[in-house]
Design a protein around this motif. Structure first.
Motif, mmCIF file in Angstrom:
data_model
loop_
_atom_site.group_PDB
_atom_site.id
_atom_site.type_symbol
_atom_site.label_atom_id
_atom_site.label_comp_id
_atom_site.label_asym_id
_atom_site.label_seq_id
_atom_site.Cartn_x
_atom_site.Cartn_y
_atom_site.Cartn_z
ATOM 1 N N TYR A 187 36.750 48.038 43.975
ATOM 2 C CA TYR A 187 37.053 48.137 45.403
ATOM 3 C C TYR A 187 37.188 46.740 46.024
ATOM 4 O O TYR A 187 38.058 46.501 46.871
ATOM 5 C CB TYR A 187 35.962 48.942 46.109
ATOM 6 C CG TYR A 187 36.124 49.007 47.600
ATOM 7 C CD1 TYR A 187 37.114 49.794 48.176
ATOM 8 C CD2 TYR A 187 35.296 48.278 48.442
ATOM 9 C CE1 TYR A 187 37.271 49.861 49.555
ATOM 10 C CE2 TYR A 187 35.439 48.339 49.818
ATOM 11 C CZ TYR A 187 36.429 49.125 50.368
ATOM 12 O OH TYR A 187 36.577 49.171 51.734
ATOM 13 N N LEU A 188 36.322 45.824 45.610
ATOM 14 C CA LEU A 188 36.340 44.465 46.158
ATOM 15 C C LEU A 188 37.398 43.578 45.511
ATOM 16 O O LEU A 188 37.651 42.473 45.988
ATOM 17 C CB LEU A 188 34.960 43.816 45.994
ATOM 18 C CG LEU A 188 33.841 44.409 46.846
ATOM 19 C CD1 LEU A 188 32.493 43.860 46.405
ATOM 20 C CD2 LEU A 188 34.095 44.146 48.318
ATOM 21 N N GLY A 189 37.988 44.040 44.416
ATOM 22 C CA GLY A 189 38.997 43.235 43.718
ATOM 23 C C GLY A 189 38.389 42.115 42.900
ATOM 24 O O GLY A 189 38.973 41.036 42.772
ATOM 25 N N ILE A 190 37.202 42.368 42.344
ATOM 26 C CA ILE A 190 36.513 41.365 41.534
ATOM 27 C C ILE A 190 36.066 42.015 40.222
ATOM 28 O O ILE A 190 36.161 43.222 40.051
ATOM 29 C CB ILE A 190 35.285 40.773 42.272
ATOM 30 C CG1 ILE A 190 34.263 41.872 42.623
ATOM 31 C CG2 ILE A 190 35.731 40.031 43.529
ATOM 32 C CD1 ILE A 190 32.993 41.370 43.303
ATOM 33 N N THR A 191 35.565 41.208 39.312
ATOM 34 C CA THR A 191 35.052 41.739 38.050
ATOM 35 C C THR A 191 33.609 42.206 38.234
ATOM 36 O O THR A 191 32.903 41.722 39.133
ATOM 37 C CB THR A 191 35.076 40.668 36.939
ATOM 38 O OG1 THR A 191 34.164 39.622 37.310
ATOM 39 C CG2 THR A 191 36.481 40.100 36.730
ATOM 40 N N PRO A 192 33.154 43.109 37.394
ATOM 41 C CA PRO A 192 31.742 43.518 37.458
ATOM 42 C C PRO A 192 30.779 42.337 37.285
ATOM 43 O O PRO A 192 29.710 42.305 37.890
ATOM 44 C CB PRO A 192 31.604 44.521 36.316
ATOM 45 C CG PRO A 192 32.979 45.093 36.158
ATOM 46 C CD PRO A 192 33.908 43.929 36.434
ATOM 47 N N GLU A 193 31.175 41.355 36.482
ATOM 48 C CA GLU A 193 30.335 40.175 36.273
ATOM 49 C C GLU A 193 30.184 39.363 37.563
ATOM 50 O O GLU A 193 29.094 38.877 37.885
ATOM 51 C CB GLU A 193 30.910 39.292 35.155
ATOM 52 C CG GLU A 193 30.909 39.938 33.782
ATOM 53 C CD GLU A 193 32.025 40.972 33.576
ATOM 54 O OE1 GLU A 193 31.870 41.831 32.683
ATOM 55 O OE2 GLU A 193 33.036 40.942 34.318
ATOM 56 N N THR A 194 31.287 39.227 38.312
ATOM 57 C CA THR A 194 31.236 38.504 39.579
ATOM 58 C C THR A 194 30.359 39.263 40.576
ATOM 59 O O THR A 194 29.545 38.668 41.289
ATOM 60 C CB THR A 194 32.660 38.309 40.155
ATOM 61 O OG1 THR A 194 33.430 37.565 39.210
ATOM 62 C CG2 THR A 194 32.639 37.586 41.487
#
Length: 188
Positions: free
Chosen positions: A171-178
């Motif tokens: 949803y945020l447009g990021i990776t799970p790690e980030t």
């Protein structure tokens, strides 16, 4: 949140108009992991979340992309499908047990006959959906990933307890790690 409050506050219905419209909204229970709409299927309903959390997503290149995370007080549907008779472009799934006020699309013509101003209310609803989409685009253009995370954490903190991290990250447009890094940084 009650549907009556939303219709009065967001769409300016009078109490008399509300009395005409309310009987068409059924409060239905949707258990966790059930579907309100399915991608590729006919759009036959509009919902208003009284309680619970939903996730709207679509599949792109065999990957689920989370478009929206709905909480109490949010309307849910596929506006294009409602207005243009197209199949749903995404799936709306319940993340938790939900109570959703459900308005069947087939009842819209009856409401329009009983309440001629309903067409104007539908236009306002569509305009608010467009504004919401525009605001989301602006967020992605104006805010960096960490600012988007902090804004979501401030606006919808409960989702972090119920929605899987990979879906919030999408949803945020990021990776799970980030996302994990942001959560660690801001939980101190």
């Amino acid at each position: 949140m009650q549907i009556s409050t939303a219709l009065l506050n967001h769409f300016g219905l009078t109490n008399e108009e509300l009395a005409v419209v309310l009987p068409f909204f059924q409060l239905l229970d949707y258990p966790r992991s059930s579907y309100f709409l399915r991608e590729g299927k006919a759009v036959d309903r509009i919902g208003f979340i009284k309680e619970g959390i939903t996730r709207e997503y679509f599949i792109a290149k065999d990957k689920e992309i989370t478009k929206f995370i709905g909480t109490a007080g949010n309307f849910i549907s596929d506006v294009s499908g409602v207005n243009f008779e197209t199949a749903s472009r995404w799936t709306i799934e319940t993340v938790t047990d939900c109570q959703i006020y459900t308005l069947l699309k087939q009842d819209l013509s009856t409401i329009r006959e009983l309440l001629p101003r309903w067409t104007s209310i539908e236009k306002l609803f569509t305009a608010k959906c467009l504004l919401s989409a525009e605001n989301r685009i602006l967020e992605h253009l104006q805010l960096n990933a960490e600012e988007r995370y902090l804004k979501l954490l401030e606006e919808k903190p409960s989702i972090f307890n119920y929605v899987e991290g990979k879906h919030i990250a999408s949803y945020l447009g990021i990776t799970p790690e980030t996302l994990s890094r942001f959560r660690s940084k801001h939980s101190k």
